[in-house]
Scaffold this motif. Structure first.
Motif, PDB file in Angstrom:
ATOM      1  N   ARG A 198       0.834  -1.188   0.000  1.00 48.19           N
ATOM      2  CA  ARG A 198       0.000   0.000   0.000  1.00 48.19           C
ATOM      3  C   ARG A 198       0.880   1.253   0.000  1.00 48.19           C
ATOM      4  O   ARG A 198       1.986   1.227   0.523  1.00 48.19           O
ATOM      5  CB  ARG A 198      -0.940  -0.014   1.204  1.00 48.19           C
ATOM      6  CG  ARG A 198      -1.975  -1.141   1.069  1.00 48.19           C
ATOM      7  CD  ARG A 198      -2.877  -1.281   2.250  1.00 48.19           C
ATOM      8  NE  ARG A 198      -3.898  -2.310   1.997  1.00 48.19           N
ATOM      9  CZ  ARG A 198      -4.647  -2.860   2.939  1.00 48.19           C
ATOM     10  NH1 ARG A 198      -4.526  -2.471   4.195  1.00 48.19           N
ATOM     11  NH2 ARG A 198      -5.538  -3.787   2.628  1.00 48.19           N
ATOM     12  N   GLU A 199       0.357   2.318  -0.611  1.00 50.75           N
ATOM     13  CA  GLU A 199       1.088   3.589  -0.717  1.00 50.75           C
ATOM     14  C   GLU A 199       2.436   3.414  -1.417  1.00 50.75           C
ATOM     15  O   GLU A 199       3.457   3.950  -0.996  1.00 50.75           O
ATOM     16  CB  GLU A 199       1.298   4.203   0.673  1.00 50.75           C
ATOM     17  CG  GLU A 199       0.013   4.520   1.411  1.00 50.75           C
ATOM     18  CD  GLU A 199       0.282   5.140   2.761  1.00 50.75           C
ATOM     19  OE1 GLU A 199       0.648   6.332   2.797  1.00 50.75           O
ATOM     20  OE2 GLU A 199       0.129   4.448   3.772  1.00 50.75           O
ATOM     21  N   ALA A 200       2.438   2.646  -2.497  1.00 51.61           N
ATOM     22  CA  ALA A 200       3.680   2.410  -3.238  1.00 51.61           C
ATOM     23  C   ALA A 200       4.053   3.636  -4.065  1.00 51.61           C
ATOM     24  O   ALA A 200       3.199   4.407  -4.501  1.00 51.61           O
ATOM     25  CB  ALA A 200       3.523   1.199  -4.141  1.00 51.61           C
ATOM     26  N   GLY A 201       5.356   3.788  -4.289  1.00 46.25           N
ATOM     27  CA  GLY A 201       5.863   4.901  -5.097  1.00 46.25           C
ATOM     28  C   GLY A 201       7.207   4.522  -5.678  1.00 46.25           C
ATOM     29  O   GLY A 201       7.623   3.348  -5.652  1.00 46.25           O
ATOM     30  N   ASP A 202       7.919   5.516  -6.188  1.00 42.55           N
ATOM     31  CA  ASP A 202       9.205   5.248  -6.836  1.00 42.55           C
ATOM     32  C   ASP A 202      10.222   4.608  -5.902  1.00 42.55           C
ATOM     33  O   ASP A 202      11.157   3.942  -6.362  1.00 42.55           O
ATOM     34  CB  ASP A 202       9.783   6.550  -7.405  1.00 42.55           C
ATOM     35  CG  ASP A 202       9.085   6.972  -8.689  1.00 42.55           C
ATOM     36  OD1 ASP A 202       8.344   6.143  -9.256  1.00 42.55           O
ATOM     37  OD2 ASP A 202       9.277   8.127  -9.128  1.00 42.55           O
ATOM     38  N   SER A 203      10.051   4.794  -4.605  1.00 42.26           N
ATOM     39  CA  SER A 203      11.032   4.257  -3.655  1.00 42.26           C
ATOM     40  C   SER A 203      11.091   2.730  -3.657  1.00 42.26           C
ATOM     41  O   SER A 203      12.061   2.148  -3.187  1.00 42.26           O
ATOM     42  CB  SER A 203      10.717   4.750  -2.238  1.00 42.26           C
ATOM     43  OG  SER A 203       9.427   4.304  -1.830  1.00 42.26           O
ATOM     44  N   VAL A 204      10.046   2.060  -4.194  1.00 41.57           N
ATOM     45  CA  VAL A 204      10.046   0.591  -4.202  1.00 41.57           C
ATOM     46  C   VAL A 204      10.534   0.034  -5.529  1.00 41.57           C
ATOM     47  O   VAL A 204      10.577  -1.193  -5.709  1.00 41.57           O
ATOM     48  CB  VAL A 204       8.639   0.026  -3.890  1.00 41.57           C
ATOM     49  CG1 VAL A 204       8.128   0.523  -2.552  1.00 41.57           C
ATOM     50  CG2 VAL A 204       7.645   0.356  -4.998  1.00 41.57           C
ATOM     51  N   LEU A 205      10.898   0.894  -6.478  1.00 43.98           N
ATOM     52  CA  LEU A 205      11.270   0.408  -7.810  1.00 43.98           C
ATOM     53  C   LEU A 205      12.443  -0.560  -7.765  1.00 43.98           C
ATOM     54  O   LEU A 205      12.391  -1.638  -8.370  1.00 43.98           O
ATOM     55  CB  LEU A 205      11.600   1.592  -8.730  1.00 43.98           C
ATOM     56  CG  LEU A 205      12.130   1.212 -10.121  1.00 43.98           C
ATOM     57  CD1 LEU A 205      11.141   0.312 -10.849  1.00 43.98           C
ATOM     58  CD2 LEU A 205      12.446   2.456 -10.931  1.00 43.98           C
ATOM     59  N   ALA A 206      13.507  -0.189  -7.079  1.00 43.98           N
ATOM     60  CA  ALA A 206      14.694  -1.051  -7.050  1.00 43.98           C
ATOM     61  C   ALA A 206      14.360  -2.422  -6.470  1.00 43.98           C
ATOM     62  O   ALA A 206      14.783  -3.460  -6.998  1.00 43.98           O
ATOM     63  CB  ALA A 206      15.810  -0.381  -6.253  1.00 43.98           C
ATOM     64  N   ALA A 207      13.598  -2.444  -5.377  1.00 42.70           N
ATOM     65  CA  ALA A 207      13.220  -3.724  -4.758  1.00 42.70           C
ATOM     66  C   ALA A 207      12.343  -4.533  -5.696  1.00 42.70           C
ATOM     67  O   ALA A 207      12.463  -5.771  -5.768  1.00 42.70           O
ATOM     68  CB  ALA A 207      12.492  -3.455  -3.440  1.00 42.70           C
ATOM     69  N   LEU A 208      11.447  -3.884  -6.427  1.00 46.84           N
ATOM     70  CA  LEU A 208      10.602  -4.605  -7.388  1.00 46.84           C
ATOM     71  C   LEU A 208      11.458  -5.212  -8.491  1.00 46.84           C
ATOM     72  O   LEU A 208      11.257  -6.384  -8.867  1.00 46.84           O
ATOM     73  CB  LEU A 208       9.573  -3.645  -7.996  1.00 46.84           C
ATOM     74  CG  LEU A 208       8.723  -4.221  -9.147  1.00 46.84           C
ATOM     75  CD1 LEU A 208       7.858  -5.374  -8.660  1.00 46.84           C
ATOM     76  CD2 LEU A 208       7.863  -3.133  -9.786  1.00 46.84           C
ATOM     77  N   MET A 250       0.498  -3.666  -6.053  1.00 45.31           N
ATOM     78  CA  MET A 250       0.882  -2.363  -5.517  1.00 45.31           C
ATOM     79  C   MET A 250      -0.248  -1.358  -5.667  1.00 45.31           C
ATOM     80  O   MET A 250      -0.726  -1.121  -6.781  1.00 45.31           O
ATOM     81  CB  MET A 250       2.124  -1.829  -6.233  1.00 45.31           C
ATOM     82  CG  MET A 250       3.388  -2.622  -5.982  1.00 45.31           C
ATOM     83  SD  MET A 250       4.829  -1.785  -6.715  1.00 45.31           S
ATOM     84  CE  MET A 250       6.156  -2.882  -6.147  1.00 45.31           C
ATOM     85  N   GLU A 251      -0.671  -0.778  -4.556  1.00 46.18           N
ATOM     86  CA  GLU A 251      -1.602   0.350  -4.585  1.00 46.18           C
ATOM     87  C   GLU A 251      -0.766   1.617  -4.671  1.00 46.18           C
ATOM     88  O   GLU A 251       0.009   1.909  -3.766  1.00 46.18           O
ATOM     89  CB  GLU A 251      -2.454   0.385  -3.320  1.00 46.18           C
ATOM     90  CG  GLU A 251      -3.416  -0.779  -3.172  1.00 46.18           C
ATOM     91  CD  GLU A 251      -4.294  -0.619  -1.935  1.00 46.18           C
ATOM     92  OE1 GLU A 251      -4.300   0.480  -1.339  1.00 46.18           O
ATOM     93  OE2 GLU A 251      -4.974  -1.588  -1.566  1.00 46.18           O
ATOM     94  N   ALA A 252      -0.924   2.356  -5.783  1.00 51.91           N
ATOM     95  CA  ALA A 252      -0.101   3.547  -5.984  1.00 51.91           C
ATOM     96  C   ALA A 252      -0.953   4.731  -6.421  1.00 51.91           C
ATOM     97  O   ALA A 252      -0.826   5.226  -7.545  1.00 51.91           O
ATOM     98  CB  ALA A 252       0.981   3.257  -7.013  1.00 51.91           C
ATOM     99  N   PRO A 253      -1.857   5.208  -5.557  1.00 49.41           N
ATOM    100  CA  PRO A 253      -2.699   6.353  -5.943  1.00 49.41           C
ATOM    101  C   PRO A 253      -1.852   7.587  -6.223  1.00 49.41           C
ATOM    102  O   PRO A 253      -0.867   7.846  -5.533  1.00 49.41           O
ATOM    103  CB  PRO A 253      -3.596   6.552  -4.713  1.00 49.41           C
ATOM    104  CG  PRO A 253      -2.862   5.914  -3.586  1.00 49.41           C
ATOM    105  CD  PRO A 253      -2.110   4.764  -4.177  1.00 49.41           C
ATOM    106  N   GLY A 254      -2.222   8.318  -7.260  1.00 45.38           N
ATOM    107  CA  GLY A 254      -1.507   9.544  -7.570  1.00 45.38           C
ATOM    108  C   GLY A 254      -0.163   9.347  -8.238  1.00 45.38           C
ATOM    109  O   GLY A 254       0.610  10.307  -8.372  1.00 45.38           O
TER     110      GLY A 254
END
Length: 339
Positions: free
Chosen positions: A82-92, A106-110
């Motif tokens: 929840r509240e995913a954003g660019d900060s999780v890209l590397a881990a993904l 991934m819930e990534a509103p906005g």
């Protein structure tokens, strides 16, 4: 890869070989609903601690660990961020290189169109990227019908039209109202207009609409009474009134442009989605006739300026709104005299 609107439901109900689903957009309720659908497609019991891991913002660093964990009871696992954003890209990216059949949701509103996470996921065939935006018109009608059908409940066309006109932009709120209606009707039941009006209970919304319709038709007494009731008795905010006015003006302008293009007044109204509620067609038709497309555009611009004025700290927003409603009435009456 991007998942188009026609393929969205099929993808959510059968993710197949997708390793990750990224849900972005403005409708947080729809994002949550679609995330739930995708998760249940993999693991029907979302309370199963061995197969479902839900990670809040503070737990994003556990993505790789959870992706490679084994389901002790067997079956495919779900890791739900929840509240995913660019900060999780590397881990993904690292997770997708690991051998695993875990579905990452991934819930990534906005999430902006240029965000690194979204750009990567739209190009990677292991990922499905789904936009979740407020539904309207036929799409919203279909969604409400589908929700009721799942409960074996039918709804009359006029009742559906009335509800669509009042549905807010959040899917969660709409579903809550639909569930209330389904409970009222019972399995195998059918909802009529009076049933929906009694259950939804949108008194403040009705007052706001009364004010908008009356103002644009030049009914000063009706507009003043409805606006005052909405703002002082029903508890509606001045911002809510400006937005209902603006929505009504835009619909009038679309219909007026269609009429200017050669359509009859009735046909121009029928083209609108959602359709004009049958008890308001006379008022809507009167306003269409007396307002020109250019005058409606000017009214929309003035209403947008009103919303900005109402947001200023210390502004007498209620007074500003009532004055604007009176001004619209006066303009409508003046144009009516010219016809």
């Amino acid at each position: 890869m991007k998942v188009d609107a026609r393929s969205t439901n099929a993808t959510l109900q059968a993710p197949g070989t997708l390793r990750a689903i990224i849900l972005h957009g403005e409708d947080a309720g729809l994002i949550r609903e679609r995330a739930t659908t995708a998760a249940k497609a993999v693991c029907p019991d979302l309370q199963d601690p061995f197969r479902v891991a839900i990670l809040g913002r503070e737990d994003h660093d556990r993505l790789e660990e959870e992706t490679t964990a084994l389901a002790l009871t067997g079956g495919r696992r779900v890791v739900w961020l929840r509240e995913a954003g660019d900060s999780v890209l590397a881990a993904l990216q690292r997770s997708l290189t690991r051998s695993s059949d875990t579905l990452i949701i991934m819930e990534a509103p906005g999430l902006a169109s240029r965000s690194r996470l979204r750009v990567f996921a739209e190009k990677d065939r292991q990922c499905g990227v789904i936009g979740c935006y407020p539904e309207e018109g036929r799409a919203l009608e279909a969604a409400i019908r589908q929700m009721l059908s799942a409960q074996e409940v039918g709804i009359d066309p006029d009742a559906l039209g009335w509800m669509v006109e009042r549905a807010g932009p959040d899917r969660a709120a709409t579903r809550s109202e639909v569930e209330k209606l389904a409970l009222f009707a019972g399995r195998g039941g059918r909802l009529g207009l009076e049933d929906v009006r009694a259950c939804v209970g949108d008194a403040a919304g009705v007052s706001l609409e009364d004010a908008a319709f009356a103002a644009m038709a030049g009914d000063r007494r009706g507009a003043d009474a409805a606006a005052e009731r909405a703002l002082t008795t029903d508890g509606s905010s001045p911002i809510a009134l400006t937005r209902v006015l603006l929505s009504h003006i835009h619909r009038l302008r679309r219909a007026r442009l269609a009429m200017d293009g050669g359509a009859s007044r009735a046909d121009a109204m029928r083209q609108l989605r959602p359709p004009v509620f049958f008890k308001r067609t006379d008022s809507f038709g009167q306003a269409m006739t007396i307002w020109s497309a250019s005058a409606l555009l000017h009214a929309a611009e003035e209403t947008q300026a009103l919303e900005l004025a109402c947001k200023q700290t210390g502004s007498p927003d209620i007074v500003l709104c009532l004055r604007h409603v009176a001004r619209l009435c006066a303009q409508a009456q003046q144009m009516r005299r010219r016809h």
